[in-house]
Design an enzyme around this catalytic site. Sequence first.
Site, PDB file in Angstrom:
ATOM      1  CG  HIS A  91      -2.228  -0.735   0.902  1.00  0.00           C
ATOM      2  ND1 HIS A  91      -3.407  -0.108   0.586  1.00  0.00           N
ATOM      3  CD2 HIS A  91      -2.475  -2.062   0.829  1.00  0.00           C
ATOM      4  CE1 HIS A  91      -4.322  -1.019   0.354  1.00  0.00           C
ATOM      5  NE2 HIS A  91      -3.791  -2.209   0.497  1.00  0.00           N
ATOM      6  CG  HIS A 162       3.367  -6.356   3.264  1.00  0.00           C
ATOM      7  ND1 HIS A 162       2.697  -6.018   4.411  1.00  0.00           N
ATOM      8  CD2 HIS A 162       2.497  -6.148   2.256  1.00  0.00           C
ATOM      9  CE1 HIS A 162       1.486  -5.608   4.117  1.00  0.00           C
ATOM     10  NE2 HIS A 162       1.321  -5.682   2.810  1.00  0.00           N
ATOM     11  CG  HIS A 201      -5.977  -6.880   6.679  1.00  0.00           C
ATOM     12  ND1 HIS A 201      -6.712  -5.792   6.290  1.00  0.00           N
ATOM     13  CD2 HIS A 201      -4.699  -6.631   6.278  1.00  0.00           C
ATOM     14  CE1 HIS A 201      -5.916  -4.927   5.664  1.00  0.00           C
ATOM     15  NE2 HIS A 201      -4.707  -5.422   5.639  1.00  0.00           N
TER      16      HIS A 201
HETATM   17 MN   LIG Z   1      -0.848  -5.285   2.277  1.00  0.00          MN
END
Ligand SMILES: [Mn+2]
Length: 369
Positions: A91, A162, A201
């Site tokens: 992001h 990530h 998440h």
């Molecule tokens: Mn991400």
Amino acid sequence: MKILHVADSHIGYSAYHKLAPSGLNQREVDTYNSFKQFIEYALKSKPDLIIHAGDLFDSVRPTNRAISFVMQQLLRLSEANIPFIVISGNHETPKLRETGSVFRIFEHLENVYPIYKGKLEQIEIDNAVIHAIPHCFSNEELKKNIEMAKPIENRINILVLHVGIIGIKEFSYTRGDFNEQVIPSGYLSPQFDYIALGHFHKPTKVTENAYYAGSTEHFSFKEAGERKGFYEIELGSSPQIKFIELNVRGMMDLGEIDCFNLSSEQITYEIVRKFEEIEEGKIVRIFLRRISRAKYKALDWNRIKKAGSKALHFEIAHEFHEIEHELMGKSRIGSLTEEWKEFISKHPLGKNRKELEELAIKYLTEVLQ
Ligand SMILES: [Mn+2]
């Protein structure tokens, strides 16, 4: 050695129209609050190290407010001499190198280690070596960097990534985040003492030594009902891993109503009945399956709004029923390709839409000839 592993705080995110008393978007304030809760926990528990596994910010260009909020919080850790390692996630990583990373401004903070240059960096903290790999410019580069990360003997070795992982059940439902990088689970080497993952998440144990911390807030209805928090890890001869839950705003999925055999009045009644479950301040969704456009329009929206007023926000997702245009006075049924285009326009296909559409139309044209 005590470590806190946190990820996906998406600072700068905002959604819906509700404002906080400060006049800021309530959901933006929510993400600040949950991150601050984490920082306060860290200041009390005084870990030897904090790892943030990416998507600290929600975007490549966060607002000045989001940046200064994070700066303030990181200063508190810096002053308390708690090392903070953070990799950039999909992001906040710019697609063009020339854009430059917001992480650069954290380079000047003592005890803060921003990793954002698209390649593996090693940081040594006490007896630990942290092999940190930020979002890379391609999946190939990512894999090359993971192969380059080699545990060092007689040290505590931690890998930070990530990424999405192919081969874990939960992740297969959620793929398709923009610009994401994905690796097979075979890339998670058992030789590391701990692998701190970011991107997915939901807090998840992926392999014996690899964990997703999950996000610090709910960012979509797919996450309704999930616990949000971070891990506290004690690494040593017998590692201990504990999930610490944050107190965040709840998200409720009230399920679906099949509207096919119901009248508008009945559907309104069912919605209002389900809305009785709403707890103050929550974010709520309900799904109306097989509803016609006419019935949808005729719902008693005033009653529904009143019944949902306890929620911070409610969403009425719906699926229009397809036979309706034959029944509801659509003058004619279009050609096969026209009908198909209309049908597919109502389905979320993500980034593959264009490709899929072109392919389907090609096949349809072939069989129709
Ligand atoms: Mn991400």
